[in-house]
Design a protein around this motif. Structure first.
Motif, PDB file in Angstrom:
ATOM      1  N   GLY A 176       0.811  -1.209   0.000  1.00 54.30           N
ATOM      2  CA  GLY A 176       0.000   0.000   0.000  1.00 54.30           C
ATOM      3  C   GLY A 176       0.847   1.261   0.000  1.00 54.30           C
ATOM      4  N   ALA A 177       1.863   1.285   0.856  1.00 54.85           N
ATOM      5  CA  ALA A 177       2.710   2.487   0.948  1.00 54.85           C
ATOM      6  C   ALA A 177       3.344   2.801  -0.411  1.00 54.85           C
ATOM      7  N   PHE A 236      -3.896   7.993   7.391  1.00 54.01           N
ATOM      8  CA  PHE A 236      -2.778   7.032   7.410  1.00 54.01           C
ATOM      9  C   PHE A 236      -2.513   6.576   5.982  1.00 54.01           C
ATOM     10  N   HIS A 237      -1.245   6.718   5.570  1.00 54.45           N
ATOM     11  CA  HIS A 237      -0.901   6.360   4.192  1.00 54.45           C
ATOM     12  C   HIS A 237       0.280   5.407   4.086  1.00 54.45           C
ATOM     13  N   GLY A 238       0.828   4.945   5.224  1.00 55.80           N
ATOM     14  CA  GLY A 238       1.893   3.954   5.159  1.00 55.80           C
ATOM     15  C   GLY A 238       3.140   4.379   5.900  1.00 55.80           C
ATOM     16  N   GLU A 254      -8.440   9.636   2.281  1.00 53.54           N
ATOM     17  CA  GLU A 254      -9.112   8.341   2.471  1.00 53.54           C
ATOM     18  C   GLU A 254     -10.622   8.630   2.549  1.00 53.54           C
ATOM     19  N   GLU A 277      -6.884   3.841   9.877  1.00 49.80           N
ATOM     20  CA  GLU A 277      -6.175   3.897  11.157  1.00 49.80           C
ATOM     21  C   GLU A 277      -6.664   5.088  11.985  1.00 49.80           C
ATOM     22  N   ASP A 326      -7.188   7.377  -1.582  1.00 55.81           N
ATOM     23  CA  ASP A 326      -6.489   6.244  -0.965  1.00 55.81           C
ATOM     24  C   ASP A 326      -7.560   5.250  -0.518  1.00 55.81           C
ATOM     25  N   ILE A 345      -7.019   2.024   0.004  1.00 56.64           N
ATOM     26  CA  ILE A 345      -6.311   0.799   0.404  1.00 56.64           C
ATOM     27  C   ILE A 345      -7.096  -0.018   1.424  1.00 56.64           C
ATOM     28  N   GLN A 346      -7.709   0.658   2.403  1.00 62.92           N
ATOM     29  CA  GLN A 346      -8.466  -0.096   3.413  1.00 62.92           C
ATOM     30  C   GLN A 346      -9.948  -0.229   3.042  1.00 62.92           C
ATOM     31  N   LYS A 383      -4.486  -4.203   0.009  1.00 60.73           N
ATOM     32  CA  LYS A 383      -5.193  -5.001   1.020  1.00 60.73           C
ATOM     33  C   LYS A 383      -6.167  -6.040   0.448  1.00 60.73           C
TER      34      LYS A 383
HETATM   35  C1  LIG Z   1      -5.533   3.923   3.851  1.00 62.31           C
HETATM   36  C2  LIG Z   1      -4.195   3.232   3.891  1.00 62.31           C
HETATM   37  N1  LIG Z   1      -3.204   3.680   3.111  1.00 62.31           N
HETATM   38  C3  LIG Z   1      -1.997   3.088   3.093  1.00 62.31           C
HETATM   39  C4  LIG Z   1      -1.718   1.993   3.891  1.00 62.31           C
HETATM   40  C5  LIG Z   1      -0.371   1.350   3.843  1.00 62.31           C
HETATM   41  O1  LIG Z   1      -0.446   0.078   3.283  1.00 62.31           O
HETATM   42  P1  LIG Z   1       0.733  -0.990   3.511  1.00 62.31           P
HETATM   43  O2  LIG Z   1       0.721  -1.322   4.973  1.00 62.31           O
HETATM   44  O3  LIG Z   1       0.379  -2.146   2.637  1.00 62.31           O
HETATM   45  O4  LIG Z   1       2.004  -0.324   3.101  1.00 62.31           O
HETATM   46  C6  LIG Z   1      -2.715   1.501   4.727  1.00 62.31           C
HETATM   47  C7  LIG Z   1      -2.458   0.362   5.627  1.00 62.31           C
HETATM   48  O5  LIG Z   1      -3.084   0.185   6.644  1.00 62.31           O
HETATM   49  C8  LIG Z   1      -3.992   2.131   4.732  1.00 62.31           C
HETATM   50  O6  LIG Z   1      -4.988   1.691   5.510  1.00 62.31           O
END
Ligand SMILES: Cc1ncc(COP(=O)(O)O)c(C=O)c1O
Length: 425
Positions: free
Chosen positions: A110-111, A137-139, A205, A210, A238, A240-241, A267
């Motif tokens: 994700g990061a 939260f972005h990583g 997000e 987080e 974002d 990712i979650q 994810k």
């Molecule tokens: C919204 C969001 N962005 C980025 C990430 C980072 O992902 P990774 O842990 O796979 O690097 C996360 C992880 O929890 C997340 O929830």
């Protein structure tokens, strides 16, 4: 080997920075359940942090990965590519919200996806600045960490951070931060810190993960879209979650009808296989030069095969709709618990199966009950539950069941949680 013995071995050789919430070592896991090395069974309300939306070891994912392994495991998509990667990009660009023609790239985490969104936005706009939000939260990589809007534990000890990153408040009505205030704060950044013509991107997000499972109001995302259009700024989602059915839509941005310029996916994409993607409007995605994006393991064939199967399962098993049903079950039962503890539970909220309760002291929503949150996490394992905490003030419990979990198993887990809550409270 006992959990305790394994934890002692782990502590000796794995640095404390990579901590573990539970000293519970997994022997096997299936769908919504985990069994530890001592034979104890847990109902999993964490799903590996919103990764196993299709449950642990879904038989179709296992079969697809085995079949891919029998062919080959790695050639590097940047050297000799393969059809599963092309097919996955075709599918991801088709399901990404919005009508614009899109392209994708693959990375591993994700990061990395977040970092690449910023690279692409900068390459396309020729600008430097990025605006992110408090509590976001972005990583954990350098740039993603700088975008993250919370110091402890993500940022302390790790400076210096990359420059040209700015934070604005995220709208959270229950904590008296209105959409208007958030938008005003961005306008203020434009006056005080960076001209809008120097801003490459705003990253958001749609539901802070987080940060505490706060959903961005639709009008906020719509206002960000308008602001970005006005100033030629890239809007980065974002997801990712929030992706892959978790919020009761394939992607959470669909709740607002807003199309981002670039988005992250990770994810829930592949049932636990390490793959992430950036998907965006074609003309934007093509800004970086050939070789400027990618990585050795990005788009690994086994992960691509898993991801294609996950997409099939989401459709076949109607998991987007299932997320809403699960959200309703949790919301109803947790709201009943809130009615019994009105001085402790300040909020029960969900967008689909991204479900949370927020804990307070003495009926005051501005007094986070961190001690109760920690006590519930500490007691969860004993009650056969995997539960996760989150929140800007570390006072939110989040529930992320597999979307494939049965009503019976979900209710059994909630029964356990209610018993735990009543005993701790
Ligand atoms: C919204 C969001 N962005 C980025 C990430 C980072 O992902 P990774 O842990 O796979 O690097 C996360 C992880 O929890 C997340 O929830």
């Amino acid at each position: 080997m006992s959990n305790q013995a394994l934890q002692a071995r782990k502590t000796k050789v794995i640095a404390r920075g990579q901590g573990n919430m539970y000293p519970v070592y997994v022997e096997r896991a299936l769908n919504g359940e985990i069994w530890d090395v001592e034979g104890k069974r847990y109902i999993d309300f964490g799903s590996g942090i919103a990764v196993c939306n299709t449950g642990h070891s879904h038989p179709k994912v296992v079969a697809a990965v085995k079949a891919q392994l029998d062919k080959f495991s790695h050639t590097c998509v940047m050297v000799n590519p393969y059809e599963v990667a092309v097919e996955l990009a075709e599918k991801l660009t088709a399901i990404a919200p919005g009508d614009s023609e899109k392209k994708a790239i693959f990375v591993s985490t994700g990061a990395e996806a977040v970092e690449n969104c910023v690279k692409i936005a900068r390459a396309h706009t020729g600008r430097r600045g990025v605006i992110a939000f408090n509590g976001g939260f972005h990583g954990r990589t350098n740039l993603a960490m700088a975008l993250t809007g919370k110091i402890t534990p993500y940022k302390n000890l790790f400076g210096p951070f990359p420059g040209d990153i700015f934070h604005a408040p995220f709208p959270i009505e229950m904590h008296d931060i209105t959409v208007k205030q958030s938008l005003k704060a961005i306008e203020n950044l434009f006056k005080v810190d960076i001209a809008p013509s120097d801003v490459a991107a705003i990253i958001v997000e749609p539901v802070q993960g987080e940060g505490g499972f706060y959903a961005a109001p639709a009008e906020f995302l719509q206002a960000l879209r308008k602001l970005c259009d006005e100033h030629g700024i890239m809007l980065i989602a974002d997801e990712i979650q929030t992706g892959f059915g978790r919020t009761g839509k394939m992607f959470s941005f669909e709740h607002s009808g807003v199309e981002a310029d670039i988005m992250t996916m990770a994810k829930g994409i592949a049932g636990g296989f390490p793959i992430a993607a950036v998907v965006g409007k074609s003309e934007i995605m093509d800004a970086p030069l050939p070789g400027g994006l990618g990585g050795t393991y990005g788009g690994s064939p086994t992960a691509c095969a898993a991801a294609l199967t996950v997409l099939d399962i989401i459709e076949e098993e109607n998991l987007v709709e299932r997320a809403n049903q699960l959200g309703d079950i949790f919301n109803e039962r947790l709201s009943a618990l809130q009615a019994q503890h009105p001085q402790l539970i300040s909020d029960v909220r969900n967008q689909g199966a991204m479900i949370a309760i927020e804990l307070m002291i003495d009926g005051d929503v501005e007094q986070p009950n961190v001690a109760l949150t920690q006590a519930l996490i500490a007691g969860a394992a004993e009650h056969g539950l995997v539960l996760l905490a989150c929140g800007f003030y570390s006072n939110v419990l989040r529930f992320l069941p597999a979307l494939t979990i049965s009503d019976e198993l979900a209710n059994e887990g909630i029964d356990q949680f209610v018993t735990l809550f009543n005993s701790v409270a």
